[in-house]
Design an enzyme around this catalytic site. Structure first.
Site, mmCIF file in Angstrom:
data_model
loop_
_atom_site.group_PDB
_atom_site.id
_atom_site.type_symbol
_atom_site.label_atom_id
_atom_site.label_comp_id
_atom_site.label_asym_id
_atom_site.label_seq_id
_atom_site.Cartn_x
_atom_site.Cartn_y
_atom_site.Cartn_z
ATOM 1 N N CYS A 42 -1.565 -3.074 5.024
ATOM 2 C CA CYS A 42 -0.111 -3.122 4.912
ATOM 3 C C CYS A 42 0.518 -2.194 5.952
ATOM 4 C CB CYS A 42 0.328 -2.696 3.506
ATOM 5 S SG CYS A 42 2.127 -2.832 3.252
ATOM 6 N N ASP A 44 2.898 -0.324 5.469
ATOM 7 C CA ASP A 44 3.418 0.859 4.769
ATOM 8 C C ASP A 44 2.939 2.152 5.443
ATOM 9 O OD1 ASP A 44 3.644 3.021 2.736
ATOM 10 O OD2 ASP A 44 4.267 1.383 1.424
ATOM 11 N N ARG A 46 2.442 4.942 4.338
ATOM 12 C CA ARG A 46 1.588 5.813 3.508
ATOM 13 C C ARG A 46 0.125 5.383 3.508
ATOM 14 N NH1 ARG A 46 5.087 4.796 -1.758
ATOM 15 N NH2 ARG A 46 4.820 2.720 -0.849
ATOM 16 N N HIS A 98 -2.554 -2.019 -1.197
ATOM 17 C CA HIS A 98 -2.332 -0.736 -1.885
ATOM 18 C C HIS A 98 -1.448 -0.947 -3.100
ATOM 19 C CE1 HIS A 98 1.893 0.115 -0.420
ATOM 20 N NE2 HIS A 98 1.530 -0.797 0.453
ATOM 21 N N CYS A 101 2.945 -1.431 -3.713
ATOM 22 C CA CYS A 101 3.347 -2.060 -2.440
ATOM 23 C C CYS A 101 4.751 -2.663 -2.549
ATOM 24 C CB CYS A 101 2.336 -3.148 -2.073
ATOM 25 S SG CYS A 101 2.693 -3.967 -0.500
#
Ligand code: CO
Length: 211
Positions: A42, A44, A46, A98, A101
């Site tokens: 992803c 993302d 993080r 994750h 999400c």
């Protein structure tokens, strides 16, 4: 570390320290890449692939997008897979989703008219949520629902990758793995590994309760 100039200062320090620690490091990078793993994760912020797996430059061939989606008609993702398998000859493809999400959460909500590109991208995820609506509706909490769909999404991307001619026709075919990362403890859970499609839907783990 939230401004471009900070990144540049950090880059200078990293380059100096890396060269000091291993004088051959950059010489080796110039020679070319030979990663054994394609990572599909992803976008993302993080879930940085190299950081959470302690990998170094040259270790991972990486493709990241919203909700770690792969579709054979998406030339962006498919071209990465094609190059990784046919040119780099990676032995493993890892789909790493994750918990918590945002892309998965969005697939459970009405489309946001301000995000037409996102809405189109996650349409297959919305369809997957409909397919599994009975199980998802039975989740104890909203976050549990999102996290179970995040797991099902990883397994669906694994299925798509294993069905892809790029993977199936490779000799030897790369192993396609499905992993999911927990934001609350930094640990990765293996949902599926290996090449056979039989184990792809065996994950019955209860949804993780990460935020
Ligand atoms: Co995400």
């Amino acid at each position: 570390m939230n401004r471009p100039k900070h990144l540049l200062v950090a880059n200078v320090a990293w380059a100096h320290e890396t060269a000091a620690g291993n004088p051959a490091f950059f010489r080796d990078l110039v020679r070319g890449q030979n990663p054994h793993i394609l990572w599909i994760g992803c976008a993302d912020s993080r879930v940085p692939a190299e950081t959470i797996t302690r990998c170094e430059p040259g270790d991972l061939f990486v493709h990241r997008n919203i909700a770690n989606l792969f579709h054979p008609e998406d030339d962006n993702a498919a071209s990465v897979l094609e190059y990784a398998v046919r040119v780099l000859k990676v032995g493993h493809v890892i789909v790493c989703g994750h918990y918590g999400c945002g892309g998965v959460r969005a697939a459970l909500l009405p489309p946001d008219p301000a995000l037409p590109h996102v809405n189109r991208r996650i349409a297959p995820l919305c369809a997957l949520a409909k397919t599994h609506h009975a199980e998802l509706d039975g989740a104890a909490t909203g976050p549990d629902r999102i996290n179970r769909l995040a797991e099902l999404n990883v397994l669906e991307q694994v299925r798509q990758l294993r069905a892809s001619p790029i993977v199936r026709e490779a000799d030897p075919a790369p192993l396609v793995h499905g992993w999911i990362f927990a934001l609350d403890d930094g640990r990765i859970k293996v949902l599926t590994s290996g090449y056979t499609s039989d184990d792809a839907m065996t994950c019955t783990t209860a949804a993780h309760s990460a935020a």
